[in-house]
Design an enzyme around this catalytic site. Structure first.
Site, short mmCIF file in Angstrom:
data_model
loop_
_atom_site.label_atom_id
_atom_site.label_comp_id
_atom_site.label_asym_id
_atom_site.label_seq_id
_atom_site.Cartn_x
_atom_site.Cartn_y
_atom_site.Cartn_z
N LYS A 1 0.85 -1.19 0.00
CA LYS A 1 0.00 0.00 0.00
C LYS A 1 0.89 1.24 0.00
CE LYS A 1 -4.17 1.79 2.20
NZ LYS A 1 -5.10 1.68 3.34
N CYS B 1 -4.06 8.14 -7.66
CA CYS B 1 -5.16 8.02 -6.71
C CYS B 1 -6.14 9.18 -6.96
CB CYS B 1 -4.64 8.05 -5.27
SG CYS B 1 -5.93 7.80 -4.04
N LYS C 1 2.39 4.87 -12.16
CA LYS C 1 1.02 4.37 -12.23
C LYS C 1 0.11 5.48 -12.73
CE LYS C 1 -2.33 1.70 -9.53
NZ LYS C 1 -2.60 1.06 -8.22
#
Length: 440
Positions: free
Chosen positions: A111, A206, A244
């Site tokens: 995480k 995110c 990402k």
């Protein structure tokens, strides 16, 4: 590319208290840093969690005990199989990451960590599900409003090191995120490398939680900001780095190209899609509901797979055309079966990440994924993942080209249509009519 000089691990710290070390090219970094393995408790016996309803294979140290070879080498790092725990709840601490390795996952992405976890405050409930209308047990969509790791950075570093001591031949990937601060990124990178992680994944994607701090997708959507931060990371890191990508952008290849041009080794896509799961028609409150209120979150699970495949196809095509296939790609989005994973690999992915699928089905899912990909490989006589990776990419084209192809096909069919009955033969066109029914 040689990196700027830094001091050796455990050496002197600079005025800011950060360790400086000599940097070597990424190719010079040993593939495995830990020579001694500390053996932990023997893992529990593996079993098919789908009770025979799906193919299954036992996986030992990440390798299926039978069937085609699933190992792959990505950016110089060897994975025993291409299945990786995606960054999120399944990688929150030592115990769950150990479980992932014991069940056979090829790699684990922890995480996302930051230097100061005190700013991370999660709420609950923080998940909401969309279920199939025909089968209320089937989850087709999943929304989360969860933030990055709220565990102390020092604790996470201790657990990274412990995992690498116990599993030196397994791939541990650090997902990292920071604000627009060069010193913070450099310290984060140096500290994680000291723990022996194999790869970095930069969380530029995110969609919720920290946009006001220019973190996550807020950074990944700003190509100018992204270019600068990727440059900092590329200069500081000694191991491969993936960026990402967020799908919450018009053209995902734009930030993707910026990250790769900055020198990063690969990309990962996609992160979750910004969403509102729904509204409770009794209370009129949105879900997930915290004290009567909610906030947009990230959408995942099988419903996002078509969107993820489209984004991955665009990135893989860009990598093939602009970098001659010399950059890596990790696919994410709605993977719950080996067939799902195979589609991502057919579109050019080197590895496939699973997060929500593990939250729904559990860590043993990897054994089914391996068996199902092996079945596909056996069906097509493929001996390795390299034999079919990217095999479907050449079949994408523009709509204009599709129209042209269809017109040409109709013309060919028209020329070869032949006669429907004997009454259609004519004396004047006899030879052409005969030719129209010849197959060679």
């Amino acid at each position: 590319m040689m990196r700027p000089t830094r001091a050796a691990p455990g050496g002197a710290r600079n005025q800011q208290g950060r360790v400086s070390r000599p940097t070597h090219s990424r190719a010079q970094i040993p593939a495995r840093r830990n020579a001694v393995r500390t053996f932990a408790k023997k893992p529990a016996k593996q079993r098919n969690i789908f009770e025979g309803q799906r193919p299954w294979v036992e996986v030992v140290d990440g390798k299926p005990v039978s069937g085609p070879d699933l190992s792959c080498v990505v950016d110089g790092v060897k994975f025993p199989n291409p299945f990786v725990i995606g960054s999120g709840p399944p990688g929150t601490n030592y115990h769950v990451m150990k479980k992932a390795f014991d069940e056979g996952w090829g790699g684990v992405i922890a995480k996302t960590v930051t230097l100061d976890s005190s700013k991370v405050i999660n709420v609950t409930p923080r998940y909401a599900r969309m279920k199939s209308s025909s089968n209320q047990k089937e989850v087709i969509g999943w929304e989360n409003i969860e933030l990055v790791s709220d565990r102390p950075f020092e604790k996470m570093m201790q657990e990274f090191k412990r995992l690498k001591d116990e599993y030196p031949d397994r791939v541990l990937i650090a997902s990292i995120m920071e604000e627009y601060n060069k010193d913070a990124w450099e310290e984060l990178i140096g500290r994680c490398e000291e723990c022996g992680v194999d790869i970095f994944e930069l969380n530029f994607s995110c969609p919720h939680g920290m946009p006001e701090r220019r973190m996550g997708a807020a950074m990944g959507q700003d190509c100018e900001l992204l270019e600068e931060v990727c440059g900092w990371v590329n200069d500081a890191a000694n191991i491969p780095v993936w960026a990402k990508m967020t799908p919450n952008i018009t053209d995902i290849t734009s930030p993707g190209k910026v990250a790769l041009d900055a020198g990063l080794e690969g990309l990962a896509a996609i992160n979750t899609i910004q969403s509102v799961m729904g509204v409770n028609l009794d209370t009129l409150r949105p879900e997930p509901c915290v004290e009567g209120y909610s906030t947009p979150g990230g959408y995942s699970s099988k419903a996002v797979k078509p969107i993820a495949l489209a984004k991955v196809m665009s990135l893989a095509t860009m990598i093939k055309e602009k970098y001659d296939g010399g950059k890596s790609l990790s696919g994410i989005g709605g993977v719950e079966t080996g067939m799902d994973a195979t589609e991502f690999m057919l579109l050019g992915c080197d590895t496939v990440q699973v997060c929500t699928g593990v939250m729904i089905h559990g860590y043993p899912l990897v054994q089914n994924l391996c068996a199902e990909v092996q079945e596909f490989m056996t069906q097509h006589n493929f001996e390795s993942i390299d034999d079919f990776r990217g095999a479907s990419l050449p079949y994408f084209t523009s709509h204009t080209k599709l129209v042209q192809l269809q017109k040409e096909a109709q013309e060919r069919k028209k020329k070869k249509v032949g006669l429907k009955s004997d009454e259609e033969w004519t004396g004047d066109g006899f030879t052409k009519e005969t030719e129209s029914m010849v197959s060679n």
